[in-house]
Write a protein that holds these residues in place. Structure first.
Motif, PDB file in Angstrom:
ATOM      1  N   LYS A 168       0.798  -1.222   0.000  1.00 14.82           N
ATOM      2  CA  LYS A 168       0.000   0.000   0.000  1.00 14.82           C
ATOM      3  C   LYS A 168       0.824   1.260   0.000  1.00 14.82           C
ATOM      4  O   LYS A 168       0.272   2.338   0.060  1.00 14.82           O
ATOM      5  CB  LYS A 168      -0.870   0.004   1.267  1.00 14.82           C
ATOM      6  N   ARG A 169       2.108   1.134  -0.004  1.00 17.84           N
ATOM      7  CA  ARG A 169       2.875   2.372   0.098  1.00 17.84           C
ATOM      8  C   ARG A 169       2.948   3.040  -1.267  1.00 17.84           C
ATOM      9  O   ARG A 169       2.638   2.444  -2.281  1.00 17.84           O
ATOM     10  CB  ARG A 169       4.260   2.092   0.657  1.00 17.84           C
ATOM     11  N   LEU A 170       3.413   4.264  -1.230  1.00 18.57           N
ATOM     12  CA  LEU A 170       3.485   5.049  -2.452  1.00 18.57           C
ATOM     13  C   LEU A 170       4.742   4.750  -3.242  1.00 18.57           C
ATOM     14  O   LEU A 170       4.745   4.772  -4.463  1.00 18.57           O
ATOM     15  CB  LEU A 170       3.457   6.529  -2.060  1.00 18.57           C
TER      16      LEU A 170
ATOM     17  N   GLU B 158      -3.493   7.246  -1.571  1.00 21.74           N
ATOM     18  CA  GLU B 158      -3.612   6.469  -0.327  1.00 21.74           C
ATOM     19  C   GLU B 158      -5.073   6.247   0.063  1.00 21.74           C
ATOM     20  O   GLU B 158      -5.434   5.168   0.514  1.00 21.74           O
ATOM     21  CB  GLU B 158      -2.830   7.139   0.810  1.00 21.74           C
TER      22      GLU B 158
ATOM     23  N   HIS C 226       4.661  -1.785  -7.632  1.00 20.67           N
ATOM     24  CA  HIS C 226       4.469  -0.490  -8.286  1.00 20.67           C
ATOM     25  C   HIS C 226       4.981  -0.537  -9.715  1.00 20.67           C
ATOM     26  O   HIS C 226       6.059  -1.060  -9.974  1.00 20.67           O
ATOM     27  CB  HIS C 226       5.237   0.606  -7.540  1.00 20.67           C
TER      28      HIS C 226
HETATM   29 ZN    ZN Z   1       0.412   2.710  -3.161  1.00 20.69          ZN
END
Ligand code: ZN
Length: 679
Positions: free
Chosen positions: A2-4, A518, A640
């Motif tokens: 879930k991180r950017l 997010e 990603h």
């Molecule tokens: Zn993300």
């Protein structure tokens, strides 16, 4: 995950000396554009081509760009804070921060001790004589070092990884999740794939293992290295793929301790759990129900001598970063250069700042926010989050395909979202951690144990929804699905992402799209499986879920068509959650931006309309150049998509077409029915 992931630091240990002034003035970087490129053909190059032509990747970096510049600025600030903190009173947190850094910079002291601090561990490994003592040794390596849902850190060099987090079926309590592990190279493909690059990396890896053993004074290192790599290959064969690991429905398996011992034979689990400090834990979530029994079986089937070699090498590898220079140089030669193509090792002070910041994350974070995160910026960011939550609610209302029942659940989830901006509500207590200015190895070990004890002590206690998984000085952001919470660390809220002196259009295009990303993770292909309380529960009607999956499929196909090299393309399934978050996040940021104008026309800046500034700010936020090796690693292991394709998210937003007058025939043009409008 879930991180950017703005700066690609996980694999490359970011940070570098900069020779040119960063274009982070808080305004659009018009000089960094390439206006010879039509925005509809390659929006990333249109926004960033000029800068990329004039900024080669620095020799000590794996990747470079906007995120890396912000990281670099933060690192310099943190270095100053850490050095100043060394003058704090004895026993204070500030003193611990200063002393930890001082111990890292004490190269002479580290060299004088040599390998001696590791000797007791190596002696204990050499004394392993039966299955039971082997199981104990493996259990003693267990750390809470993986995270399936939040940061997406799936890997550990220890044979198993532990994650202590909310139970997916009952988010009011913590569970112990057990994951596969045991590989030093990034994933199973590095051991099993027959491409020339992987074959070459395996050869270099075996040489690296031999060198590390030799440096530590282990006898017959070449033969031992061959056995170790052969064992890791067997471990890799047992491993599940990344796609399987990302699938929460495959991972959520509650096994009692007795079931685990029965289904995963070969390891003495009682001895293992006792050594791991979990003798009383009666239930585990077995995330890899096929791989873990296979790993346990290897404990019995492989010779004890091979396991001793393996454990000795892993023990050295684990602490290599705090050993004398010969070890850290060899680490860099393999992980920096061979694996990622980085030419020059980062300066020692940078490595010291990063390790201090990672080890004493919150004490360093307190120093950072006190100096660099004013209450006014926290308030501004919180207002922007509220504006985007409101915009997201409107988007839910306007979804023509969704039934009122599903809409009500989605909005309940949005309302319950716990948003953290800047830093956590309350801080961890570090008073129990002893740090000495002349003992880096001891500091590292004590901090490692302190962290592990902190994690496992949570089992059986109430869940703390205010806890953060990132430090305030992290240039990133994260969604925590089982907490239904977001963390926006202070360090991402700085120019050019967020700047009170720049037009709102740019703030919304860059920081606003991060916030939207997010929020949208709560509604991506994984987030959509969690309800307002963080429980894994299907809250969709069957028709709505079918529609959601069909529109996700459009996006998966779109990304799978991106191929940075002739022999490899983006995996649209592996990156689906992130791409949904990017797409929905950009749309919601745009809506919130438009709403912020209250009907007025945005001022023209540098000849650009407000809408043009918004999309340009977004694409310049994704300004990133990567070494080929790094890009190839990312395509294989990361959830990603590469930054250049993330910038092209614009092609799914109708307003981008009108802002830049993009017509059919342009390379990025999508007919309206092929644009992914998921939320
Ligand atoms: Zn993300």
């Amino acid at each position: 995950m879930k991180r950017l992931s703005l700066v690609l630091l996980a694999a490359c240990h970011g940070g570098a000396a900069t020779t040119s002034a960063p274009q982070t003035t808080g305004k659009l970087d018009t000089a960094g554009m390439d206006r010879s490129v039509a925005p509809g053909d390659d929006f990333f190059a249109f926004a960033n081509g000029g800068w990329i032509k004039t900024h080669p990747i620095p020799p000590d970096k794996a990747a470079y760009g906007t995120g890396a510049e912000v990281f670099e600025r933060t690192q310099k600030r943190t270095a100053e804070l850490i050095k100043t903190a060394s003058a704090s009173p004895a026993g204070s947190e500030g003193k611990k921060v200063g002393d930890f850094y001082a111990s890292y910079m004490d190269e002479a002291g580290i060299a004088a001790k040599g390998i001696t601090p590791l000797k007791p561990t190596l002696d204990a490994i050499a004394a392993i004589k039966d299955a039971s003592s082997l199981s104990r040794a493996l259990g003693s390596t267990l750390r809470a070092d993986v995270d399936v849902l939040n940061t997406g850190n799936f890997t550990t060099q220890n044979l198993f990884g532990l994650w202590i987090a909310q139970d997916l079926d009952d988010p009011s309590r913590y569970s112990a999740f057990l994951l596969q592990g045991g590989l030093v190279m990034p994933s199973r493909d590095y051991y099993l794939e027959d491409s020339p690059r992987m074959v070459e990396l395996r050869t270099k890896f075996q040489a690296h293992v031999a060198t590390m053993l030799k440096l530590a004074g282990i006898a017959a290192p070449d033969a031992a290295a061959a056995r170790i790599v052969a064992l890791e290959k067997k471990i890799a064969e047992a491993h599940a793929t990344i796609l399987d690991t990302e699938d929460i429905h495959k991972g959520n398996n509650h096994w009692t301790r007795a079931e685990l011992a029965q289904r995963a034979q070969g390891l003495d689990w009682d001895a293992f759990w006792a050594a791991a400090g979990l003798a009383k834990q009666q239930e585990f979530v077995i995330w890899h129900p096929i791989a873990i029994p296979k790993l346990a079986a290897l404990v019995r089937s492989e010779p004890l001598a091979t396991w001793r070699d393996y454990l000795a090498y892993h023990a050295i590898e684990r602490v290599a970063g705090v050993l004398p220079k010969a070890f850290t140089d060899e680490e860099f030669a393999f992980f920096g250069t061979a694996l990622n193509g980085v030419e020059v090792q980062r300066d020692r002070w940078k490595r010291g700042v990063d390790l201090t910041s990672a080890t004493l994350g919150e004490p360093v974070g307190k120093l950072y926010i006190a100096k660099y995160f004013p209450a006014s910026e926290k308030a501004r960011a919180e207002a922007m989050v509220q504006a985007e939550l409101a915009a997201f609610a409107v988007r839910i209302d306007n979804l023509a395909w969704m039934t009122p029942a599903t809409k009500a659940k989605a909005k309940a989830k949005l309302t319950a979202l716990k948003v953290g901006v800047g830093y956590p509500d309350h801080w961890r207590d570090y008073s129990g951690l002893e740090i000495k200015a002349d003992d880096l190895f001891g500091n590292f070990e004590r901090a490692d144990t302190f962290e592990y004890q902190f994690r496992i002590a949570r089992l059986g206690t109430p869940v703390d929804r205010g806890e953060w998984v990132m430090t305030p000085q992290t240039v990133n952001a994260v969604n925590l699905p089982a907490m239904n919470a977001l963390n926006f660390p202070a360090a991402i809220m700085q120019p050019p992402f967020f700047d009170p002196t720049q037009p709102a259009s740019i703030d919304y295009g860059s920081m606003g799209s991060v916030i939207g990303h997010e929020i949208s993770h709560s509604f991506d292909n994984t987030g959509a499986d969690f309800d307002a309380t963080g429980r894994m529960l299907n809250w969709w009607t069957p028709e709505d879920l079918a529609h959601f999956k069909a529109s996700s499929e459009i996006l998966a196909k779109q990304y799978s068509a991106y191929a940075p090299f002739p022999d490899v393309h983006v995996d649209g399934e592996q990156t689906l959650g992130e791409n949904i978050a990017d797409t929905a996040g950009l749309a919601v940021a745009f809506d919130a931006y438009r709403a912020s104008l209250h009907g007025a026309t945005a001022p023209v800046v540098d000849g650009m309309t407000g809408d043009q500034q918004f999309f340009l700010g977004f694409a310049q936020g994704w300004r990133t150049e990567e070494r080929e090796q790094v890009l190839r690693n990312q395509l294989k292991n990361d959830g990603h998509a590469p930054a250049m394709y993330r910038a092209d998210t614009v092609r799914n937003v109708d307003a981008w077409y009108s802002a830049y007058d993009i017509k059919p025939g342009a390379k990025l043009y999508l007919p309206p029915n092929e644009r992914a409008h998921i939320w």
